[in-house]
Design an enzyme around this catalytic site. Structure first.
Site, PDB file in Angstrom:
ATOM      1  CE1 TYR A  63      37.254  37.124  48.556  1.00 29.80           C
ATOM      2  CE2 TYR A  63      39.161  36.021  47.620  1.00 29.80           C
ATOM      3  CZ  TYR A  63      38.596  37.122  48.242  1.00 29.80           C
ATOM      4  OH  TYR A  63      39.384  38.214  48.529  1.00 29.80           O
ATOM      5  NE  ARG A 106      41.598  44.272  32.158  1.00 33.11           N
ATOM      6  CZ  ARG A 106      41.094  44.832  33.259  1.00 33.11           C
ATOM      7  NH1 ARG A 106      40.337  44.116  34.065  1.00 33.11           N
ATOM      8  NH2 ARG A 106      41.324  46.090  33.554  1.00 33.11           N
ATOM      9  CB  THR A 136      40.884  40.115  35.216  1.00 40.18           C
ATOM     10  OG1 THR A 136      40.123  39.794  34.040  1.00 40.18           O
ATOM     11  CG2 THR A 136      42.353  39.807  34.955  1.00 40.18           C
ATOM     12  CG  LEU A 154      44.196  45.272  36.702  1.00 36.97           C
ATOM     13  CD1 LEU A 154      43.874  44.084  35.798  1.00 36.97           C
ATOM     14  CD2 LEU A 154      45.385  46.060  36.148  1.00 36.97           C
TER      15      LEU A 154
END
Length: 314
Positions: free
Chosen positions: A57, A282, A277, A228
Site C-alpha cells: 500500500y 465517513r 475511506t 461501502l
C-alpha cells in the site's frame, strides 16, 4: 479501550490503504502524517481497534506512516490489532507486477513490515493473492518459522477460494483464521453464487461456489474489502438501491454507511467489513456497525439485494 485479542471477534476493521500520500516512492510528508493521525483517531472514536495493512500500500508508505502514528501515540500499539499482507510485488522498471509466495520472500516482507510499522509482532498476516508457482509446503515452513519466532501471531489469506485454502492448510499446522474478499452490496457475486445453482447464469458468475460455506465450517472469519462500494449507494448515484439505503437509515436512526455494513454483517457467514475511506466524517458514520446490533429484518435484507441487482431473484 480494550481490543479483541482474536481478529475473528472484530466486527469492523479500518483499512489503511489510503494513508501515506500518493502511490509513488516519494517519502511521506508531515501533511500525510497529519492526515493519517486524523483518520486513525476517527476510527478509534468509532470503536474500531483492528487495522488492516499490506506491504504494497502506497509502496510501503501506508505502513511507514502508521508506524509513526504508533510511535507518537504512547500505548496505542497495546490497544489495537495489526493485520498486514504480503505476496504481491508491484511493477518495477521493465519488470511486470507479479505474485511471490516463496518462503524467503514471505520472511523478508514480514521483516520489512515489522520495521515500517515499528512493532515487534504482527497480530495477523494474510497472504495477499494466490501465487500459481507457490509450493504449499514451502509457504507452511515460512509461516511456521515466523510463528515460532514470535513475529506473527495468526495467519490468513486474501482473495482465495475454498480449494486454495484447503490445499495450503493441509501443509500447515497453524490454523488459517481469515479470508478477505471483495464483498459489498455493489459486489454481490459471493452471495449470487448461492442462488444461481442450476441456472443458466451460474457459469457467468465466476465466484468459487462453496467458499463461504467452507470458511464458516473451518472457523475462518470472512473480511470484506470495499464494503461501502466506493460510495455508489451513499450519494454518488440516484438509484432505487441508494434511495432504499437512505430510507432505511432514516427509519432506523443511523447512517447510510451503517446500512451497507449491516447488510454484510447480517449474513450468517460472519462477515467483518474493512472500511477504507480516509474521510473522518465517513469513518465516524460507521460507528453503529460496531456499537449497535444489526437492525435489518429478513425482508429488508432481501429488499436491498433485489434493488441492487435490478432484477428479480431466479
Amino acid at each position: 479501550m480494550t481490543p479483541h485479542t482474536d481478529i475473528r471477534d472484530s466486527r469492523l476493521l479500518y483499512g489503511c490503504m489510503g494513508l501515506g500520500g500518493d502511490w509513488d516512492t516519494r517519502p511521506w510528508t508531515a501533511a500525510d502524517l497529519a492526515h493519517a493521525e486524523t483518520a486513525v483517531q476517527a476510527a478509534l472514536e468509532a470503536g474500531i481497534t483492528a487495522f488492516d495493512h499490506a506491504d504494497i500500500y502506497r509502496h510501503g508508505k501506508s505502513e511507514a506512516v502508521f508506524g509513526e502514528v504508533l510511535a507518537r501515540a504512547g500505548g496505542l500499539r497495546e490497544r489495537i490489532l495489526l493485520q498486514t499482507k504480503c505476496g504481491i510485488r508491484l511493477p518495477d522498471g521493465d519488470r511486470a507486477g507479479r505474485y511471490d509466495l516463496r518462503g524467503p520472500a514471505i520472511t523478508r516482507r514480514v521483516e520489512e513490515s515489522l520495521t515500517r510499522l515499528r512493532t515487534d509482532v504482527i497480530d495477523v498476516l494474510l497472504l495477499h493473492r494466490p501465487d500459481p508457482l507457490a509450493r504449499p509446503q514451502e509457504i507452511a515452513e515460512a509461516l511456521t518459522a515466523l510463528h515460532e519466532q514470535g513475529l506473527v501471531r495468526r495467519f490468513g489469506v486474501s482473495n482465495m477460494s475454498a480449494a486454495q485454502i484447503a490445499a495450503l492448510q493441509a501443509s500447515l499446522d497453524v490454523p488459517l483464521v481469515v479470508n478477505q474478499l471483495e464483498m459489498s452490496l455493489g459486489r454481490r457475486d459471493w452471495v449470487e453464487s448461492g442462488v444461481l445453482v442450476n441456472t443458466s447464469a451460474a457459469a457467468a458468475n465466476g465466484f468459487p461456489h462453496g467458499t463461504l460455506e467452507y470458511c464458516a465450517a473451518q472457523g475462518i472469519r470472512l473480511q470484506a474489502w470495499g464494503p461501502l462500494a466506493q460510495g455508489r449507494f451513499t450519494g454518488r448515484a440516484d438509484t432505487r438501491a441508494a434511495q432504499l439505503v437512505a430510507e432505511l437509515a432514516a427509519r432506523k436512526g443511523t447512517t447510510p454507511e451503517t446500512i451497507l455494513l449491516w447488510w454484510l454483517q447480517r449474513h450468517p457467514a460472519g462477515i467483518a467489513p474493512v472500511v477504507g475511506t480516509t474521510r473522518p466524517e465517513r469513518i465516524r458514520a460507521c460507528r453503529d456497525a460496531v456499537h449497535r446490533a444489526v437492525d435489518l429484518t429478513h425482508e429488508e435484507w432481501y429488499d436491498l439485494w433485489v434493488a441492487a441487482r435490478g432484477a428479480p431473484l431466479p
